[in-house]
Design a protein around this motif. Structure first.
Motif, PDB file in Angstrom:
ATOM      1  N   PHE A  79     -15.314  33.451 -69.901  1.00  0.00           N
ATOM      2  CA  PHE A  79     -14.600  33.057 -71.197  1.00  0.00           C
ATOM      3  C   PHE A  79     -13.300  32.753 -71.080  1.00  0.00           C
ATOM      4  O   PHE A  79     -12.412  33.041 -71.885  1.00  0.00           O
ATOM      5  CB  PHE A  79     -14.789  34.376 -72.114  1.00  0.00           C
ATOM      6  N   GLY A  80     -12.791  32.174 -69.966  1.00  0.00           N
ATOM      7  CA  GLY A  80     -11.641  31.615 -69.591  1.00  0.00           C
ATOM      8  C   GLY A  80     -10.673  32.173 -68.679  1.00  0.00           C
ATOM      9  O   GLY A  80      -9.384  31.962 -68.893  1.00  0.00           O
ATOM     10  N   VAL A  81     -11.103  33.229 -68.003  1.00  0.00           N
ATOM     11  CA  VAL A  81     -10.024  34.108 -67.091  1.00  0.00           C
ATOM     12  C   VAL A  81     -10.532  34.029 -65.592  1.00  0.00           C
ATOM     13  O   VAL A  81     -11.402  34.989 -65.341  1.00  0.00           O
ATOM     14  CB  VAL A  81      -9.972  35.626 -67.678  1.00  0.00           C
ATOM     15  N   PRO A  82     -10.023  33.085 -64.875  1.00  0.00           N
ATOM     16  CA  PRO A  82     -10.221  33.093 -63.609  1.00  0.00           C
ATOM     17  C   PRO A  82      -9.587  34.502 -62.823  1.00  0.00           C
ATOM     18  O   PRO A  82      -8.647  34.885 -63.168  1.00  0.00           O
ATOM     19  CB  PRO A  82      -9.688  31.911 -62.744  1.00  0.00           C
ATOM     20  N   PHE A  83     -10.336  34.788 -61.678  1.00  0.00           N
ATOM     21  CA  PHE A  83      -9.913  35.933 -60.953  1.00  0.00           C
ATOM     22  C   PHE A  83     -10.385  35.902 -59.486  1.00  0.00           C
ATOM     23  O   PHE A  83     -11.080  35.242 -59.364  1.00  0.00           O
ATOM     24  CB  PHE A  83     -10.217  37.432 -61.673  1.00  0.00           C
ATOM     25  N   LYS A 104      -4.484  31.426 -75.744  1.00  0.00           N
ATOM     26  CA  LYS A 104      -4.865  29.957 -75.795  1.00  0.00           C
ATOM     27  C   LYS A 104      -6.231  29.523 -74.927  1.00  0.00           C
ATOM     28  O   LYS A 104      -6.929  28.872 -75.078  1.00  0.00           O
ATOM     29  CB  LYS A 104      -3.898  29.006 -75.889  1.00  0.00           C
ATOM     30  N   SER A 105      -6.037  30.380 -73.792  1.00  0.00           N
ATOM     31  CA  SER A 105      -6.841  30.009 -72.471  1.00  0.00           C
ATOM     32  C   SER A 105      -8.449  30.593 -72.848  1.00  0.00           C
ATOM     33  O   SER A 105      -9.320  30.344 -72.189  1.00  0.00           O
ATOM     34  CB  SER A 105      -6.390  30.536 -71.296  1.00  0.00           C
ATOM     35  N   LEU A 106      -8.429  31.516 -73.779  1.00  0.00           N
ATOM     36  CA  LEU A 106      -9.514  32.077 -73.967  1.00  0.00           C
ATOM     37  C   LEU A 106     -10.544  31.291 -74.650  1.00  0.00           C
ATOM     38  O   LEU A 106     -10.308  30.519 -75.651  1.00  0.00           O
ATOM     39  CB  LEU A 106      -9.507  33.530 -74.802  1.00  0.00           C
ATOM     40  N   HIS A 107     -12.088  31.448 -74.582  1.00  0.00           N
ATOM     41  CA  HIS A 107     -12.858  30.783 -75.378  1.00  0.00           C
ATOM     42  C   HIS A 107     -14.416  32.008 -75.388  1.00  0.00           C
ATOM     43  O   HIS A 107     -14.402  32.685 -74.635  1.00  0.00           O
ATOM     44  CB  HIS A 107     -13.324  29.464 -74.846  1.00  0.00           C
ATOM     45  N   PRO A 108     -14.972  31.453 -76.391  1.00  0.00           N
ATOM     46  CA  PRO A 108     -16.170  32.579 -76.402  1.00  0.00           C
ATOM     47  C   PRO A 108     -17.098  32.279 -75.020  1.00  0.00           C
ATOM     48  O   PRO A 108     -17.114  31.557 -74.387  1.00  0.00           O
ATOM     49  CB  PRO A 108     -17.151  31.434 -77.571  1.00  0.00           C
ATOM     50  N   ILE A 109     -17.847  33.525 -74.827  1.00  0.00           N
ATOM     51  CA  ILE A 109     -18.370  33.569 -73.554  1.00  0.00           C
ATOM     52  C   ILE A 109     -19.392  32.494 -73.547  1.00  0.00           C
ATOM     53  O   ILE A 109     -20.366  32.480 -74.300  1.00  0.00           O
ATOM     54  CB  ILE A 109     -19.182  34.973 -73.472  1.00  0.00           C
ATOM     55  N   ASP A 110     -19.499  31.809 -72.239  1.00  0.00           N
ATOM     56  CA  ASP A 110     -20.652  30.789 -71.796  1.00  0.00           C
ATOM     57  C   ASP A 110     -21.494  31.526 -70.848  1.00  0.00           C
ATOM     58  O   ASP A 110     -21.384  31.793 -69.672  1.00  0.00           O
ATOM     59  CB  ASP A 110     -19.684  29.650 -71.313  1.00  0.00           C
ATOM     60  N   LEU A 111     -22.517  31.841 -71.596  1.00  0.00           N
ATOM     61  CA  LEU A 111     -23.693  32.872 -70.713  1.00  0.00           C
ATOM     62  C   LEU A 111     -24.293  32.007 -69.788  1.00  0.00           C
ATOM     63  O   LEU A 111     -24.751  32.649 -68.720  1.00  0.00           O
ATOM     64  CB  LEU A 111     -24.487  33.510 -71.708  1.00  0.00           C
ATOM     65  N   GLU A 112     -24.427  30.941 -69.770  1.00  0.00           N
ATOM     66  CA  GLU A 112     -25.049  29.840 -68.727  1.00  0.00           C
ATOM     67  C   GLU A 112     -24.236  29.889 -67.433  1.00  0.00           C
ATOM     68  O   GLU A 112     -24.661  29.857 -66.379  1.00  0.00           O
ATOM     69  CB  GLU A 112     -24.971  28.197 -69.082  1.00  0.00           C
ATOM     70  N   LYS A 113     -22.711  30.437 -67.519  1.00  0.00           N
ATOM     71  CA  LYS A 113     -22.182  30.578 -66.354  1.00  0.00           C
ATOM     72  C   LYS A 113     -22.404  31.860 -65.773  1.00  0.00           C
ATOM     73  O   LYS A 113     -21.909  32.338 -64.566  1.00  0.00           O
ATOM     74  CB  LYS A 113     -20.643  30.544 -66.506  1.00  0.00           C
ATOM     75  N   ILE A 186     -23.974  42.050 -73.256  1.00  0.00           N
ATOM     76  CA  ILE A 186     -24.874  42.934 -73.287  1.00  0.00           C
ATOM     77  C   ILE A 186     -26.289  42.779 -74.010  1.00  0.00           C
ATOM     78  O   ILE A 186     -27.249  43.090 -73.168  1.00  0.00           O
ATOM     79  CB  ILE A 186     -24.379  44.219 -74.271  1.00  0.00           C
ATOM     80  N   VAL A 187     -26.199  41.875 -74.962  1.00  0.00           N
ATOM     81  CA  VAL A 187     -27.411  41.425 -75.364  1.00  0.00           C
ATOM     82  C   VAL A 187     -28.053  40.400 -74.470  1.00  0.00           C
ATOM     83  O   VAL A 187     -29.325  40.551 -74.227  1.00  0.00           O
ATOM     84  CB  VAL A 187     -27.218  40.693 -76.928  1.00  0.00           C
ATOM     85  N   PHE A 188     -27.347  39.814 -73.882  1.00  0.00           N
ATOM     86  CA  PHE A 188     -27.941  38.717 -72.829  1.00  0.00           C
ATOM     87  C   PHE A 188     -28.375  39.844 -71.755  1.00  0.00           C
ATOM     88  O   PHE A 188     -29.607  39.100 -70.937  1.00  0.00           O
ATOM     89  CB  PHE A 188     -26.545  38.051 -72.207  1.00  0.00           C
ATOM     90  N   GLN A 189     -27.929  40.794 -71.284  1.00  0.00           N
ATOM     91  CA  GLN A 189     -28.297  41.557 -70.312  1.00  0.00           C
ATOM     92  C   GLN A 189     -29.816  42.260 -70.548  1.00  0.00           C
ATOM     93  O   GLN A 189     -30.746  42.386 -69.923  1.00  0.00           O
ATOM     94  CB  GLN A 189     -27.495  42.851 -70.018  1.00  0.00           C
ATOM     95  N   VAL A 190     -29.742  42.690 -71.895  1.00  0.00           N
ATOM     96  CA  VAL A 190     -30.963  43.262 -72.317  1.00  0.00           C
ATOM     97  C   VAL A 190     -32.101  42.473 -72.343  1.00  0.00           C
ATOM     98  O   VAL A 190     -33.467  42.612 -72.061  1.00  0.00           O
ATOM     99  CB  VAL A 190     -30.525  43.857 -73.771  1.00  0.00           C
TER     100      VAL A 190
END
Length: 300
Positions: A79-83, A104-113, A186-190
């Protein structure tokens, strides 16, 4: 699986046993593998390695729960935060978010990543069958926000605590974004096969109870609500380091299980929480260095 029944409060033949930090540093097989793959990110973001590490304790001990080898910061880049994770400093976020510009760097989570998480959970589920619960986990918004605001690990939490008073609108916007992203995760993991999800508000205990109620609890309440609407049968576990002052407030989130740390007496925790919620914990890991009779007594 037994752990799922216990988490839901169903009658069980015995208490399930698992170790929260089981996939990791104490096992010789893990240390050997870590020498071969020295990057923590590689170990925690490569499907074959995640599965191998997650199954190491399963193959050794057959516990009732198998928790995916991952990290609470794993979803950040999605969702836009490299670490980065540095050997001594731990997690490092190069561009901490302390102002509206940072948002501004944040975006909805891209679950494909995060396909490696999904693929790993599917394989783990097929490997252990119904003999054990496969556990997924996430960091709570407040805890993840501490890393994003402080830029990494901190002992004082000065920047984010000051932000509660100096830029509350920025912090609220950040927490709101994290709440949605983590709920989706969470829903993605379930949907990928996790039987249970543990929510780690690791640094929630760094707040006063009133501040936790104001800044962390609403996010967890919303995560529970959103998850329940899509995965009503999945037990949710909440754990906070140093949670003795927060037990009653934690119960108010509506989770199924509360993890007690070893600073809370189990009987006292049960008394304060009542009988309608499950509890897990709370052996001091240092007991593992004691003689077997002492360890057995501590567990009993």
């Amino acid at each position: 699986p037994l752990l799922v029944k216990a988490a839901r409060g169903d009658p069980v033949s015995r208490p399930p046993a698992w170790m929260m930090r089981q996939a990791g540093r104490y096992m010789a097989v893990y240390r050997k593998l870590a020498e071969k793959y020295p990057s923590f990110r590689e170990r925690s973001e490569t499907t074959d390695l995640i599965v191998e590490i997650s199954l190491q304790p399963w193959e050794a001990f057959r516990p009732d729960g198998v928790i995916i080898f991952s990290d609470i910061l794993t979803p950040l880049p999605a969702f836009g935060v490299p670490f980065d994770i540095e050997e001594v400093r731990g997690p490092v976020i190069q561009s901490p978010i302390t102002s509206e510009d940072g948002l501004k760097s944040l975006h909805p989570i891209d679950l494909e990543k995060l396909s490696f998480v999904s693929d790993s959970l599917k394989i783990l589920r097929s490997e252990v069958g119904d003999h054990a619960a496969v556990l997924g986990f996430v960091g709570a918004p407040w805890t993840i926000a501490t890393y994003m605001v402080e830029g990494g690990m901190t002992r004082t939490y000065t920047t984010i605590k000051r932000m509660c008073h100096t830029a509350p609108h920025v912090l609220r916007a950040l927490l709101s974004h994290l709440t949605q992203a983590i709920s989706d995760y969470i829903v993605f993991q379930v949907e990928s096969g996790a039987h249970c999800i543990q929510i780690f508000d690791s640094w929630g205990g760094q707040l006063t109870p009133e501040m936790w109620e104001k800044w962390s609890k609403p996010c967890i309440d919303e995560i529970v609500r959103l998850t329940r609407s899509k995965c009503p049968k999945t037990p949710l576990v909440l754990y906070i380091n140093g949670n003795g002052g927060l037990l009653e407030r934690m119960k108010g989130t509506g989770v199924d299980v509360i993890g007690l740390d070893w600073t809370v007496d189990m009987a006292d925790g049960r008394k304060r929480l009542g009988s309608r919620i499950s509890v897990q914990g709370n052996v001091d890991p240092a007991c593992l260095f004691s003689p077997l009779p002492a360890l057995t007594e501590e567990i009993q």
